[in-house]
Design a protein around this motif. Sequence first.
Motif, PDB file in Angstrom:
ATOM      1  N   UNK A  17       7.827   2.063 -10.505  1.00  0.00           N
ATOM      2  CA  UNK A  17       9.478   2.424 -10.468  1.00  0.00           C
ATOM      3  C   UNK A  17       9.722   3.091  -8.877  1.00  0.00           C
ATOM      4  N   UNK A  18       8.820   3.446  -8.072  1.00  0.00           N
ATOM      5  CA  UNK A  18       8.779   4.110  -6.696  1.00  0.00           C
ATOM      6  C   UNK A  18       8.954   2.907  -5.986  1.00  0.00           C
ATOM      7  N   UNK A  19       8.006   1.993  -6.038  1.00  0.00           N
ATOM      8  CA  UNK A  19       7.872   0.582  -5.492  1.00  0.00           C
ATOM      9  C   UNK A  19       9.245  -0.334  -5.478  1.00  0.00           C
TER      10      UNK A  19
ATOM     11  N   UNK B  20      -7.385   1.088  -6.038  1.00  0.00           N
ATOM     12  CA  UNK B  20      -6.803   0.627  -7.306  1.00  0.00           C
ATOM     13  C   UNK B  20      -5.333   0.296  -7.167  1.00  0.00           C
ATOM     14  N   UNK B  21      -4.632   1.198  -6.810  1.00  0.00           N
ATOM     15  CA  UNK B  21      -3.055   1.106  -6.936  1.00  0.00           C
ATOM     16  C   UNK B  21      -2.287   0.036  -5.796  1.00  0.00           C
ATOM     17  N   UNK B  22      -3.317   0.085  -5.014  1.00  0.00           N
ATOM     18  CA  UNK B  22      -2.976  -1.024  -3.756  1.00  0.00           C
ATOM     19  C   UNK B  22      -3.026  -2.505  -4.337  1.00  0.00           C
ATOM     20  N   UNK B  23      -3.829  -2.431  -5.043  1.00  0.00           N
ATOM     21  CA  UNK B  23      -4.093  -3.808  -6.027  1.00  0.00           C
ATOM     22  C   UNK B  23      -3.012  -3.968  -7.027  1.00  0.00           C
ATOM     23  N   UNK B  24      -2.631  -2.960  -7.720  1.00  0.00           N
ATOM     24  CA  UNK B  24      -1.628  -2.975  -8.592  1.00  0.00           C
ATOM     25  C   UNK B  24      -0.435  -3.365  -8.110  1.00  0.00           C
ATOM     26  N   UNK B  25      -0.084  -2.738  -6.947  1.00  0.00           N
ATOM     27  CA  UNK B  25       1.345  -2.940  -6.438  1.00  0.00           C
ATOM     28  C   UNK B  25       1.377  -4.278  -5.695  1.00  0.00           C
ATOM     29  N   UNK B  26       0.354  -4.831  -5.129  1.00  0.00           N
ATOM     30  CA  UNK B  26       0.387  -6.072  -4.648  1.00  0.00           C
ATOM     31  C   UNK B  26       0.668  -7.246  -5.887  1.00  0.00           C
TER      32      UNK B  26
ATOM     33  N   UNK C 283       6.471 -10.160  -9.531  1.00  0.00           N
ATOM     34  CA  UNK C 283       8.038 -10.072  -9.371  1.00  0.00           C
ATOM     35  C   UNK C 283       8.573 -11.048  -8.596  1.00  0.00           C
ATOM     36  N   UNK C 284       7.999 -11.504  -7.308  1.00  0.00           N
ATOM     37  CA  UNK C 284       8.594 -12.732  -6.592  1.00  0.00           C
ATOM     38  C   UNK C 284       8.392 -14.241  -7.318  1.00  0.00           C
ATOM     39  N   UNK C 285       7.283 -14.290  -8.175  1.00  0.00           N
ATOM     40  CA  UNK C 285       7.055 -15.567  -8.992  1.00  0.00           C
ATOM     41  C   UNK C 285       8.027 -15.592 -10.041  1.00  0.00           C
TER      42      UNK C 285
ATOM     43  N   UNK D 170       0.957  -1.151  -0.014  1.00  0.00           N
ATOM     44  CA  UNK D 170       0.050   0.014   0.109  1.00  0.00           C
ATOM     45  C   UNK D 170       0.908   1.252  -0.137  1.00  0.00           C
ATOM     46  N   UNK D 171       1.023   1.922  -1.185  1.00  0.00           N
ATOM     47  CA  UNK D 171       1.870   3.043  -1.377  1.00  0.00           C
ATOM     48  C   UNK D 171       1.000   4.326  -1.071  1.00  0.00           C
ATOM     49  N   UNK D 172       1.707   5.341  -0.315  1.00  0.00           N
ATOM     50  CA  UNK D 172       1.101   6.739  -0.146  1.00  0.00           C
ATOM     51  C   UNK D 172       1.614   7.479  -1.237  1.00  0.00           C
TER      52      UNK D 172
END
Length: 283
Positions: free
Chosen positions: A158-160, A124-130, A136-138, A108-110
């Motif tokens: 990019x920030x994440x 929306x972006x919480x879902x996208x980042x998650x 990326x891990x998979x 969850x990015x601020x």
Amino acid sequence: MQIVKTIEAVRTQVKAWKKQGLSVGLVPTMGFLHEGHKSLIDKAVAENDKVVVSDFVNPTQFAPNEDLESYPRDLEQDARLCEQAGAAILFCPEPSEMYTDRFCTFVDMQGLTEELCGKTRPIHFRGVCTVVSKLFHIVQPDRAYFGQKDAQQLAIIKQMVEDLNFDVQIVGCPIIREADGLAKSSRNTYLDTAQRQAALVLSQAVFMGQKMAENGETSADVIVAKMQKHIEEEPLAKIDYVKAVDAKTMQIVHEMKGTVLVAMAVYIGKTRLIDNFIYEEAK
Ligand code: AMP
């Protein structure tokens, strides 16, 4: 090309590639692939030994009132496009493969997520980042490819990656448009003939704003107002937002200084479309 539905199968294959010293590119998508997606896949194929395309309509990035159920899907056509483009794996998991019953961890990015699309689509972006973190891990890609069409998403990813130290290079790719200017989108399929015509106000406004900036207009407010006025003249269009922001921080700017993202979301009927341009101030 392999069509893979399980996380374990992707992992096994990627591990084997890595053992051979092969590089891996990832192209995350929600499917119903078009030339915009294909441009990302083409770039990934050119720059990596193996390419994984993920095809997953991610439920956590849709609010209950949004189009999760009706989002267009065509896995057979997607598989053909990916195979022809040279992808090695099409990863198309079921929602239950990505989100078990016990799932409860989110990224969850601020800040960057609070303006533009984040205002209208708060989760929306919480879902996208998650989901992108999970991918990326998979896949453990060396490079991952995202379109400038979703400019805020690209800045957020990019920030994440910087914040969470993901070992992946994020590659941004230009917006691919129809011949008449409309940015290609899976959601364009929702438009009827009159709406398809009306949707041209988005790209027209983008080109107009871009030209004003290139011709020396330094006020972002003046550019945004002119773009808004053009869109408002179309009866089938309803503006969600037209805004100028700093391209990195996503904070509102009033002057065309540094790198500025001018972005919009506009409803054409019930269909919400986005478009944008980036302006780089000459040094
Ligand atoms: P989507 O399937 O809409 O989630 O998009 C998957 C990826 O394709 C995202 O990184 C988008 O930004 C990118 N993309 C979608 N449409 C376009 C387009 N017209 N031009 C370039 N990239 C695009």
